[in-house]
Design a protein around this motif. Sequence first.
Motif, PDB file in Angstrom:
ATOM      1  N   SER A   1     104.172 -53.990  15.855  1.00  0.00           N
ATOM      2  CA  SER A   1     102.888 -54.664  16.106  1.00  0.00           C
ATOM      3  C   SER A   1     102.460 -54.476  17.551  1.00  0.00           C
ATOM      4  CB  SER A   1     102.997 -56.153  15.768  1.00  0.00           C
ATOM      5  OG  SER A   1     103.908 -56.803  16.646  1.00  0.00           O
TER       6      SER A   1
ATOM      7  N   TYR B   1     101.395 -61.138  13.972  1.00  0.00           N
ATOM      8  CA  TYR B   1     100.639 -60.454  15.017  1.00  0.00           C
ATOM      9  C   TYR B   1     100.988 -60.950  16.422  1.00  0.00           C
ATOM     10  CZ  TYR B   1      97.721 -58.627  11.269  1.00  0.00           C
ATOM     11  OH  TYR B   1      97.279 -57.976  10.141  1.00  0.00           O
TER      12      TYR B   1
ATOM     13  N   TYR C   1     101.114 -50.955  17.872  1.00  0.00           N
ATOM     14  CA  TYR C   1      99.835 -50.829  17.182  1.00  0.00           C
ATOM     15  C   TYR C   1      98.681 -51.345  18.041  1.00  0.00           C
ATOM     16  CZ  TYR C   1      96.189 -51.532  13.669  1.00  0.00           C
ATOM     17  OH  TYR C   1      95.005 -51.510  12.973  1.00  0.00           O
ATOM     18  N   ALA C   2      98.931 -52.393  18.820  1.00  0.00           N
ATOM     19  CA  ALA C   2      97.850 -53.040  19.572  1.00  0.00           C
ATOM     20  C   ALA C   2      97.676 -52.466  20.969  1.00  0.00           C
ATOM     21  CB  ALA C   2      98.105 -54.546  19.659  1.00  0.00           C
TER      22      ALA C   2
ATOM     23  N   ASN D   1     101.263 -58.176  19.010  1.00  0.00           N
ATOM     24  CA  ASN D   1      99.975 -57.640  19.471  1.00  0.00           C
ATOM     25  C   ASN D   1      99.450 -58.426  20.670  1.00  0.00           C
ATOM     26  OD1 ASN D   1     100.493 -57.201  16.611  1.00  0.00           O
ATOM     27  ND2 ASN D   1      98.538 -56.150  16.541  1.00  0.00           N
TER      28      ASN D   1
END
Length: 253
Positions: A179, A77, A182-183, A80
């Motif tokens: 990632s 992550y 996505y964030a 992110n």
Amino acid sequence: MSRVRSHLRALGSYALLVWSVMIDIRRHGLDIREISKHIVAIGIRSLPIVLLTAVFTGMVLALQTAYGLQRFGAKNYVGNLVGLALARELGPVLTAVMVCGRVGAGIAAELASMVVTEQVDAIRALGGDPIRRLVTPRLVAGVISMPLLAGTALLIGIGGGMVVAVGELGISAHQYYRSYLYAVQIRDVVDGLIKSLSFGGIVVSIACYKGLACRGGTEEVGRTTTSAVVTGSLAVFVSNYFITKLLIILNFK
């Protein structure tokens, strides 16, 4: 009480300067040639230091977040957190501080030198308006340049984080990129650009105010320059809180 009154007078004078710029734009419009010249000085010439700051900030963020997340098995992550931190906070704020140190100091020193050598008085004597000639083009150029610099810093910072993620953390470029997507939402990027636009106006207007408020001889130019950088940097950090609070409230409406 005397210091409080002095600070309040300074704040009032600063507000009058900003108001005078707004009136000048409304009455006379914009001088595109002058604004373009100052965009080069504020924006393009600030690119090297802004990009260098951004790339190493992204790299350090990737290292630090990976170090903390690997304890919980969440190293994947990293993209992110790097993306969100750069888009919403570190990109706009660090860009503004770097520009304040480079451009704010230059503007304050230039205008202060013009004041102490009576060039500003000469402009008034010849029927010119110092606000129109010296402040408005710089302020508009700062408002235009800062979001462009922050957007470029965001891309470079994400790239720096990707270099560390791929080269040292064993995360694939595709995984890092996914990632990040996505964030980070469009709203996060827009909020960061809104902050940058505000910071551009704050940094340049404070530098112009400090320069024009310089009094005394040439020895005051150095003090004025230092004051412009310190005040501008503090104003960026203080205003960042209130702008962030306002954007959060607007996002939840």
